[in-house]
Scaffold this motif. Structure first.
Motif, PDB file in Angstrom:
ATOM      1  N   PRO A  12       0.819  -1.223   0.000  1.00 15.88           N
ATOM      2  CA  PRO A  12       0.000   0.000   0.000  1.00 15.88           C
ATOM      3  C   PRO A  12       0.849   1.269   0.000  1.00 15.88           C
ATOM      4  O   PRO A  12       0.442   2.284  -0.567  1.00 15.88           O
ATOM      5  CB  PRO A  12      -0.794  -0.106   1.303  1.00 15.88           C
ATOM      6  CG  PRO A  12      -0.838  -1.548   1.602  1.00 15.88           C
ATOM      7  CD  PRO A  12       0.443  -2.110   1.092  1.00 15.88           C
ATOM      8  N   LEU A  13       2.046   1.208   0.597  1.00 19.65           N
ATOM      9  CA  LEU A  13       2.916   2.393   0.612  1.00 19.65           C
ATOM     10  C   LEU A  13       3.552   2.641  -0.755  1.00 19.65           C
ATOM     11  O   LEU A  13       3.916   3.756  -1.078  1.00 19.65           O
ATOM     12  CB  LEU A  13       4.021   2.229   1.656  1.00 19.65           C
ATOM     13  CG  LEU A  13       3.575   2.176   3.115  1.00 19.65           C
ATOM     14  CD1 LEU A  13       4.761   1.913   4.020  1.00 19.65           C
ATOM     15  CD2 LEU A  13       2.898   3.476   3.503  1.00 19.65           C
ATOM     16  N   PHE A  14       3.710   1.559  -1.527  1.00 13.25           N
ATOM     17  CA  PHE A  14       4.361   1.703  -2.835  1.00 13.25           C
ATOM     18  C   PHE A  14       3.436   2.321  -3.877  1.00 13.25           C
ATOM     19  O   PHE A  14       3.896   2.837  -4.885  1.00 13.25           O
ATOM     20  CB  PHE A  14       4.801   0.333  -3.366  1.00 13.25           C
ATOM     21  CG  PHE A  14       5.962  -0.253  -2.612  1.00 13.25           C
ATOM     22  CD1 PHE A  14       6.791   0.543  -1.849  1.00 13.25           C
ATOM     23  CD2 PHE A  14       6.234  -1.609  -2.684  1.00 13.25           C
ATOM     24  CE1 PHE A  14       7.856   0.007  -1.162  1.00 13.25           C
ATOM     25  CE2 PHE A  14       7.302  -2.155  -1.991  1.00 13.25           C
ATOM     26  CZ  PHE A  14       8.113  -1.338  -1.237  1.00 13.25           C
ATOM     27  N   MET A  15       2.142   2.206  -3.648  1.00 18.56           N
ATOM     28  CA  MET A  15       1.203   2.582  -4.688  1.00 18.56           C
ATOM     29  C   MET A  15       1.012   4.095  -4.703  1.00 18.56           C
ATOM     30  O   MET A  15       0.995   4.727  -3.644  1.00 18.56           O
ATOM     31  CB  MET A  15      -0.150   1.914  -4.429  1.00 18.56           C
ATOM     32  CG  MET A  15      -0.114   0.429  -4.632  1.00 18.56           C
ATOM     33  SD  MET A  15       0.227   0.050  -6.341  1.00 18.56           S
ATOM     34  CE  MET A  15       1.565  -1.097  -6.144  1.00 18.56           C
ATOM     35  N   GLU A  48      -1.048   7.570  -4.900  1.00 19.99           N
ATOM     36  CA  GLU A  48      -2.294   7.882  -4.201  1.00 19.99           C
ATOM     37  C   GLU A  48      -3.502   7.533  -5.049  1.00 19.99           C
ATOM     38  O   GLU A  48      -3.499   7.733  -6.263  1.00 19.99           O
ATOM     39  CB  GLU A  48      -2.326   9.379  -3.875  1.00 19.99           C
ATOM     40  CG  GLU A  48      -1.881   9.668  -2.451  1.00 19.99           C
ATOM     41  CD  GLU A  48      -1.926  11.141  -2.157  1.00 19.99           C
ATOM     42  OE1 GLU A  48      -2.759  11.540  -1.356  1.00 19.99           O
ATOM     43  OE2 GLU A  48      -1.123  11.863  -2.760  1.00 19.99           O
ATOM     44  N   THR A  70       6.730   6.062  -1.949  1.00 19.09           N
ATOM     45  CA  THR A  70       6.667   5.676  -0.546  1.00 19.09           C
ATOM     46  C   THR A  70       6.889   6.892   0.348  1.00 19.09           C
ATOM     47  O   THR A  70       6.146   7.115   1.307  1.00 19.09           O
ATOM     48  CB  THR A  70       7.730   4.609  -0.244  1.00 19.09           C
ATOM     49  OG1 THR A  70       7.594   3.550  -1.172  1.00 19.09           O
ATOM     50  CG2 THR A  70       7.571   4.073   1.151  1.00 19.09           C
ATOM     51  N   HIS A 130       6.400   9.953  -0.383  1.00 21.52           N
ATOM     52  CA  HIS A 130       5.236  10.819  -0.510  1.00 21.52           C
ATOM     53  C   HIS A 130       4.076  10.302   0.348  1.00 21.52           C
ATOM     54  O   HIS A 130       3.439  11.055   1.090  1.00 21.52           O
ATOM     55  CB  HIS A 130       4.822  10.893  -1.983  1.00 21.52           C
ATOM     56  CG  HIS A 130       3.595  11.692  -2.216  1.00 21.52           C
ATOM     57  ND1 HIS A 130       3.592  13.064  -2.191  1.00 21.52           N
ATOM     58  CD2 HIS A 130       2.319  11.304  -2.442  1.00 21.52           C
ATOM     59  CE1 HIS A 130       2.368  13.496  -2.415  1.00 21.52           C
ATOM     60  NE2 HIS A 130       1.566  12.455  -2.557  1.00 21.52           N
ATOM     61  N   ASN A 131       3.844   8.973   0.268  1.00 22.22           N
ATOM     62  CA  ASN A 131       2.747   8.379   1.040  1.00 22.22           C
ATOM     63  C   ASN A 131       2.976   8.540   2.530  1.00 22.22           C
ATOM     64  O   ASN A 131       2.052   8.838   3.282  1.00 22.22           O
ATOM     65  CB  ASN A 131       2.619   6.887   0.708  1.00 22.22           C
ATOM     66  CG  ASN A 131       1.888   6.675  -0.599  1.00 22.22           C
ATOM     67  OD1 ASN A 131       1.065   7.497  -0.990  1.00 22.22           O
ATOM     68  ND2 ASN A 131       2.196   5.592  -1.283  1.00 22.22           N
ATOM     69  N   LEU A 132       4.222   8.294   2.970  1.00 21.32           N
ATOM     70  CA  LEU A 132       4.528   8.416   4.400  1.00 21.32           C
ATOM     71  C   LEU A 132       4.234   9.826   4.876  1.00 21.32           C
ATOM     72  O   LEU A 132       3.644  10.044   5.928  1.00 21.32           O
ATOM     73  CB  LEU A 132       5.991   8.069   4.660  1.00 21.32           C
ATOM     74  CG  LEU A 132       6.343   6.583   4.617  1.00 21.32           C
ATOM     75  CD1 LEU A 132       7.837   6.400   4.833  1.00 21.32           C
ATOM     76  CD2 LEU A 132       5.572   5.806   5.664  1.00 21.32           C
ATOM     77  N   ALA A 179       2.252  12.033   3.435  1.00 25.34           N
ATOM     78  CA  ALA A 179       0.829  12.334   3.347  1.00 25.34           C
ATOM     79  C   ALA A 179       0.072  11.767   4.544  1.00 25.34           C
ATOM     80  O   ALA A 179      -0.908  12.335   5.005  1.00 25.34           O
ATOM     81  CB  ALA A 179       0.263  11.782   2.043  1.00 25.34           C
ATOM     82  N   ARG A 180       0.510  10.589   5.027  1.00 25.70           N
ATOM     83  CA  ARG A 180      -0.198   9.967   6.149  1.00 25.70           C
ATOM     84  C   ARG A 180       0.382  10.398   7.491  1.00 25.70           C
ATOM     85  O   ARG A 180      -0.019   9.889   8.532  1.00 25.70           O
ATOM     86  CB  ARG A 180      -0.112   8.454   6.047  1.00 25.70           C
ATOM     87  CG  ARG A 180      -0.832   7.922   4.824  1.00 25.70           C
ATOM     88  CD  ARG A 180      -0.674   6.442   4.701  1.00 25.70           C
ATOM     89  NE  ARG A 180      -0.976   6.044   3.332  1.00 25.70           N
ATOM     90  CZ  ARG A 180      -1.056   4.788   2.949  1.00 25.70           C
ATOM     91  NH1 ARG A 180      -0.845   3.823   3.819  1.00 25.70           N
ATOM     92  NH2 ARG A 180      -1.330   4.491   1.698  1.00 25.70           N
ATOM     93  N   MET A 205       3.268   9.670   8.786  1.00 26.12           N
ATOM     94  CA  MET A 205       3.945   8.587   9.485  1.00 26.12           C
ATOM     95  C   MET A 205       5.428   8.908   9.595  1.00 26.12           C
ATOM     96  O   MET A 205       6.046   9.398   8.657  1.00 26.12           O
ATOM     97  CB  MET A 205       3.753   7.266   8.741  1.00 26.12           C
ATOM     98  CG  MET A 205       2.337   6.729   8.860  1.00 26.12           C
ATOM     99  SD  MET A 205       1.913   5.676   7.485  1.00 26.12           S
ATOM    100  CE  MET A 205       2.668   4.158   8.012  1.00 26.12           C
TER     101      MET A 205
END
Lengths: 442, 405
Positions: free
Chosen positions: A295-298, A300, B51, B53-55, B57-58, B60
């Protein structure tokens, strides 16, 4: 001074005659006192085990009951198979809607229909049949199982698969009945029977294209009801995951193995690192990685469902194991084969595809089938991360209120199921090996 | 002279090589490699950037700082001191690693011994025994290990009697007890002078090695065989025994006793440990037995016959001729089997034995987050173990190749 005695020593007894039953027993069961004791001891242990299992599983077993309590009331020392049979549909199909189960059965039937010609000696074009099984069938089955809106891509693949299965079946029927191929038959009917081969091929392709258009029009008229992947389960889910794993492991493994044996250092190092990374960790860590890190690799907005994550993990993992199997096969092929192929002017792909790889794969058939069996058995691990595959279903029996605490019987049933499948596979691989072995036995 | 020179010239003329940029093998290979490197590099860069970016955004955090923050849970089996509430995630990582290594080591030792026995039994001349071994191997190898692990746990070790009716495995003396809470057994408590006995054992072992070498040299030189087994066995039992008694039996035993509802003292292993251990041993023994059998069968039948023709007895034929030649075929699969034992011990998670995957990759990850760090550390541990094991294998292979020439 040498002393020579001239007298015959006692002659040894003749060897035991193995042809008679008594002789065979003396030779193989009671050849020495120690052996006799061991034989009797082993026989006694086997007797105890077999009779214990027999009494528990058959004599004292309860086949019809509504709850586990009822089983206990009838006979507390026997197996309670009633629990297993009450869950039988769940074990095989999971929570798939009951009125839609025919789709699973139909999908399996199609697979059987698709692959059956591979075992018929008179049918032509087996390579194409095998290729279409791998590249077209999964889409048809996937749509059949999941249903819902098709979309352009799925529409095209499903129509192609429908053409594929019909052409395949007709081809097989013609092959068995008239010993000719479908292409030949179509050309004769259309009046191109005496045309050159290239023209016949073109005519056949046009025929297939027409069929494809017809199938496309037909399939756009209906839609299967949508079944969410969360309802998939049981042996069905196990077979879906391991089936996709098997179909992708061999091509992936071949590519990785060739990469690892490549002369180009960058490709070799990358392939080796990838293979060793996945081979040195347990499958369960790869599955956890898939569910926590994917899920982190995908980017947004893109959400992979758990089933897809698991399937990707299983495919990666098994491709790496298959790569090592294929590599062992490649190493067993003498260098002269590749050199000979170079001499007659074949390039890298020609050498690999036509000379080396077929020999290597044939050589490794038992190991490849062994990997497939390992994959099938390993698929049970997906129950740990919360998918209800066959093991997940078997374990939920013990949490079902009427059958609370029923652990042993479902597990024994599952083990028997796996044993039958795997044993049949390994026996068949021996047969295949014997059938395909054309080399000289050393 | 002139003709000679002409010939030399003619010989040395190189054919003009036409350099075709698009069909030259070297250019192609460089091109393919750069292409692969670029594709892989792009994928890695893409994964890392999404990754990150996602971290972000969340919201974390990342980094290994969480290892020093306290973990609020306990594990029911551990080999080191750990106080729940005080111990950190780093401690949990160590507990998990030790638990994994401990159960794997026990399973590997037992598997290696049993695997050889069953493998030889498979080839026994005795029909009954070889068929019984065959049935065992086929049944175990054709069913999933996970089903076996769960079966041993839920079907056998959880259904044992309660504490009050514990099974006594020591024949009525109530020293080793088995019940549904686990296995209870006495644990040695070393006294002050125990090092004397330990030192004696080491000295005796060195002595035996020297004695065996001497006996072998004597056999090589004179042909006389000196029996080494009985003297060695006597020495290893009697000498340390004597020292132990003379130094006043400096070894106490902590014996489990029933106090209230549970046993106190001694050593305890939970049922999950026993179930996993038994399952690992049973499963891998069957696999090793097949490798041993294949290895022994790979030795040419003529070797066996020739050794018999020389007059060697059956057991000597095996120990002096067949087994030494079979070892190069047995050891590589055996070592990769050891690796499999370590990897398969991760199935502990299904029955709640606190191995590395269960306590670190599941419980800690659920509580602390930090998926990337935790997955990386866990995989790194398994990779380290398997690299160590394959390093051992390489050493062995080199030695065998030298001997073979």
């Amino acid at each position: 001074m040498a002393i020579v005695t001239i007298s015959t020593s006692n002659s040894r007894p003749p060897p035991i005659n193995e042809a008679t039953l008594i002789g065979w027993m003396r030779m193989h069961l009671f050849s020495s006192p120690l052996n006799s004791i061991l034989t009797i001891l082993t026989t006694y242990i086997i007797y105890l085990t077999v009779s214990g299992v027999w009494v528990w599983g058959v004599v004292d077993a309860i086949w019809i009951a509504d709850t586990r309590r009822e089983c206990f009331d009838i006979n507390i020392s026997g197996a309670c198979w009633a629990g297993v049979s009450a869950w039988m549909e769940n074990i095989f199909y999971g929570r798939y809607p009951r009125e839609e189960i025919w789709r699973i059965d139909f999908g399996l039937f199609l697979l059987f229909l698709w692959m059956a010609p591979l075992w018929m000696p008179r049918v032509r074009g087996k390579v194409i049949i095998g290729m279409t099984t791998v590249f077209l069938y999964p889409f048809l089955a996937g749509y059949l199982f999941s249903g819902g809106d098709k979309g352009i891509f799925m529409s095209v693949m499903v129509s192609a698969a429908i053409v594929g299965i019909i052409a395949n079946t007709l081809n097989a029927t013609l092959g068995v009945l008239a010993d000719r191929s479908l292409s030949n038959f179509v050309n004769n009917k259309l009046g191109f029977g005496n045309a050159p081969e290239e023209k016949q091929q073109k005519v056949f392709l046009i025929f297939l294209a027409v069929c494809f258009v017809l199938a496309y029009i037909w399939q756009s008229g209906w839609q299967a009801e949508i079944v969410s992947w969360t309802k998939w389960g049981g042996l069905f889910l196990t077979l879906v995951i391991s089936g996709i794993g098997i179909a992708s492991a061999l091509p992936g493994g071949i590519i990785l193995a060739m990469g690892r044996r490549s002369k180009l250092p960058v490709i070799r190092v990358l392939s080796t690192a990838f293979i060793e990374l996945f081979r040195s960790v347990p499958l369960i860590t790869v599955l956890f990685m898939a569910t926590t890190m994917f899920p982190l690799f995908m980017p947004e907005g893109v959400v992979l469902n758990k089933l897809v994550q698991v399937i990707i993990a299983v495919c990666l993992f098994n491709a790496c194991y298959m790569a090592e199997t294929v590599r062992a096969g490649l190493q067993a092929i003498p260098k002269g084969q590749a050199e000979g192929a170079h001499t007659i002017g074949l390039g890298y792909w020609g050498t690999m595809g036509l000379i080396v790889m077929p020999q290597a794969l044939k050589h490794m058939i038992p190991n490849i089938v062994g990997s497939f069996m390992g994959l099938l058995k390993d698929t049970t691990l997906v129950s740990i991360i919360g998918l209800f595959d066959i093991l997940g279903m078997l374990r939920s029996i013990s949490r079902d209120t009427p059958w609370l605490g029923l652990h042993k019987e479902p597990l024994v049933f599952g083990a028997m199921l796996f044993f039958i499948i795997c044993f049949a596979m390994s026996k068949y691989s021996r047969h295949l090996e014997a059938k395909l072995s054309t080399g000289h036995k050393v | 002279m002139a003709i000679d020179g002409d010939i030399k010239k003619a010989v040395h003329v190189k054919p003009k090589e036409e350099f075709d940029f698009f069909n030259d093998e070297r250019v192609r290979s460089v091109f393919y490699q750069i292409l692969t490197a670029c594709v892989v590099g792009f994928c890695v860069w893409y994964l890392i950037s999404t990754t990150a970016h996602n971290l972000e955004a969340r919201g974390m955090s990342s980094g290994f700082g969480f290892l020093t923050s306290e973990a609020g849970f306990d594990t029911d089996f551990k080999l080191v001191e750990y106080v729940p509430g005080v111990g950190t995630y780093g401690d949990i990582f160590i507990i998990g690693m030790l638990n994994t290594l401990y159960i794997s080591a026990l399973a590997i030792i037992a598997t290696t011994i049993l695997g050889f026995i069953i493998g030889v039994l498979r080839l026994s001349n005795n029909w009954m025994i070889s068929k019984a071994a065959l049935a065992y191997v086929e049944i175990i190898r054709n069913t999933p290990l996970l089903i076996q692990v769960i079966f041993w746990y839920t079907g056998i070790f959880s259904l044992l009697p309660r504490i009050k009716n514990s099974l006594d495995l020591s024949g009525g003396s109530e020293l080793i007890l088995l019940n549904n809470r686990g296995l209870y057994m006495p644990w040695p408590v070393p006294g002050d002078l125990l090092w004397l006995t330990e030192a004696t054992v080491v000295i005796v072992i060195i002595g035996i090695v020297v004695f065996k070498r001497w006996a072998k040299k004597k056999q090589d030189d004179t042909g006389q065989i000196t029996g080494t087994f009985l003297p060695s066995a006597a020495a290893i039992i009697l000498l340390p025994g004597a020292v132990y008694l003379m130094s006043g039996s400096p070894l106490g035993w902590d014996i489990p006793t029933l106090q209230g509802f549970n046993f106190q003292g001694g050593a305890t292993v939970p049922p999950a440990f026993l179930a996993l251990l038994v399952a690992l041993i049973v499963y891998h023994t069957a696999h090793l037995a097949e490798s041993v059998r294949a290895g022994i069968l790979s030795v040419n039948r003529g070797q066996h016959d020739a050794a018999k023709a020389l007059g060697l007895r059956q057991n000597r034929v095996f120990s002096l001729v067949v087994i030494p030649q079979a070892m190069p075929a047995i050891v590589p699969p055996m070592i990769s089997l050891w690796m499999n034992v370590v990897k398969n011990s991760s199935l502990a998670i299904a029955i709640g034995y606190p191995d590395l995957v269960a306590v670190f990759m599941q419980t800690s990850l659920n509580q602390a987050g930090h998926a990337i760090e935790i997955v990386g550390m866990t995989m790194g541990f398994y990779m380290f173990v398997s690299l160590t094991i394959s390093w051992l294998l390489n050493i062995y292979n080199k030695r065998v190749q030298l001997v073979e020439r």
